[in-house]
Scaffold this motif. Structure first.
Motif, short mmCIF file in Angstrom:
data_model
loop_
_atom_site.label_atom_id
_atom_site.label_comp_id
_atom_site.label_asym_id
_atom_site.label_seq_id
_atom_site.Cartn_x
_atom_site.Cartn_y
_atom_site.Cartn_z
N ASP A 1 3.30 28.99 0.45
CA ASP A 1 2.26 28.24 1.15
C ASP A 1 1.11 27.98 0.19
OD1 ASP A 1 3.82 28.82 3.36
OD2 ASP A 1 2.19 29.65 4.54
N GLY A 2 0.42 26.89 0.41
CA GLY A 2 -0.75 26.63 -0.40
C GLY A 2 -1.01 25.16 -0.57
N VAL A 3 -2.00 24.87 -1.39
CA VAL A 3 -2.38 23.50 -1.71
C VAL A 3 -1.73 23.12 -3.03
CG1 VAL A 3 -4.30 21.94 -2.21
CG2 VAL A 3 -4.56 23.74 -0.47
N TYR A 4 -1.11 21.96 -3.03
CA TYR A 4 -0.47 21.41 -4.23
C TYR A 4 -1.11 20.06 -4.52
CZ TYR A 4 2.80 25.17 -3.72
OH TYR A 4 3.34 26.43 -3.62
N PHE A 5 -1.06 19.67 -5.78
CA PHE A 5 -1.73 18.45 -6.22
C PHE A 5 -0.70 17.46 -6.74
CE2 PHE A 5 -4.43 22.11 -6.53
CZ PHE A 5 -5.54 21.70 -5.84
N TYR A 6 -0.99 16.18 -6.56
CA TYR A 6 -0.06 15.16 -7.05
C TYR A 6 -0.79 14.10 -7.85
CZ TYR A 6 -1.63 12.35 -3.08
OH TYR A 6 -2.40 11.67 -2.17
N ILE A 7 -0.01 13.51 -8.75
CA ILE A 7 -0.42 12.32 -9.49
C ILE A 7 0.69 11.30 -9.26
CG2 ILE A 7 -0.91 11.32 -11.74
CD1 ILE A 7 -1.78 14.13 -12.65
N GLY B 1 0.81 -1.20 0.00
CA GLY B 1 0.00 0.00 0.00
C GLY B 1 0.85 1.26 0.00
N ILE B 2 0.18 2.38 -0.16
CA ILE B 2 0.83 3.68 -0.17
C ILE B 2 0.00 4.60 0.71
CG2 ILE B 2 1.54 5.64 -1.57
CD1 ILE B 2 1.61 3.67 -3.96
N ASN B 3 0.65 5.21 1.67
CA ASN B 3 -0.02 6.19 2.52
C ASN B 3 0.65 7.53 2.30
OD1 ASN B 3 -1.72 4.30 3.84
ND2 ASN B 3 0.03 3.66 5.07
N GLU B 4 -0.13 8.58 2.26
CA GLU B 4 0.42 9.90 2.11
C GLU B 4 -0.15 10.80 3.19
OE1 GLU B 4 -3.34 9.60 0.02
OE2 GLU B 4 -1.53 8.46 -0.34
N ARG C 1 -2.71 7.08 -7.86
CA ARG C 1 -3.41 7.96 -6.91
C ARG C 1 -3.30 9.40 -7.36
NH1 ARG C 1 -2.37 5.41 -1.57
NH2 ARG C 1 -3.85 3.70 -1.57
N LYS C 2 -4.34 10.14 -7.04
CA LYS C 2 -4.33 11.59 -7.20
C LYS C 2 -4.76 12.16 -5.87
CE LYS C 2 -5.61 11.51 -12.05
NZ LYS C 2 -6.61 11.91 -13.04
N GLY C 3 -4.17 13.29 -5.49
CA GLY C 3 -4.54 13.89 -4.23
C GLY C 3 -3.93 15.27 -4.08
N SER C 4 -3.99 15.77 -2.87
CA SER C 4 -3.45 17.09 -2.61
C SER C 4 -2.67 17.08 -1.31
CB SER C 4 -4.58 18.12 -2.53
OG SER C 4 -5.43 17.84 -1.45
#
Length: 92
Positions: A65-71, A3-6, A84-87
């Motif tokens: 500072d801020g929200v960043y998104f990942y793939i 699994g992968i936890n972020e 996974r996609k998330g922020s």
């Protein structure tokens, strides 16, 4: 168990606590991810299982500072693909 936890918040302020964002992975053999700002511009790229992001861009600039998104794309030791996609929120 694979699994992968972020984590979704990190504080790269140099105090030695929660200074880097990373993907805690279990049983993965490959992992890559792209971090993007709110305009979809790539600010960081993960290229291996143990890479971490310290809040600096690919060009070495401190990002705000801020929200960043990942793939994220990964392959488990058993060959299973993970996507996974998330922020993540960066707070200095």
């Amino acid at each position: 168990i694979q699994g992968i936890n972020e984590f979704n918040v990190f504080t790269p302020n140099g105090d030695g606590i929660n200074d880097n964002f990373y993907f805690h992975n279990i049983g993965m053999q490959q992992l890559s991810a792209v971090i993007m700002n709110r305009w979809g511009e790539k600010v960081y790229e993960f290229n291996d299982l143990y890479d971490t992001w310290d809040g600096y861009s690919l060009t070495g600039q401190e990002v705000p500072d801020g929200v960043y998104f990942y793939i994220l794309e990964a392959i488990g030791e058993d060959g299973s693909p993970y996507s996974r996609k998330g922020s993540v929120t960066l707070i200095r």
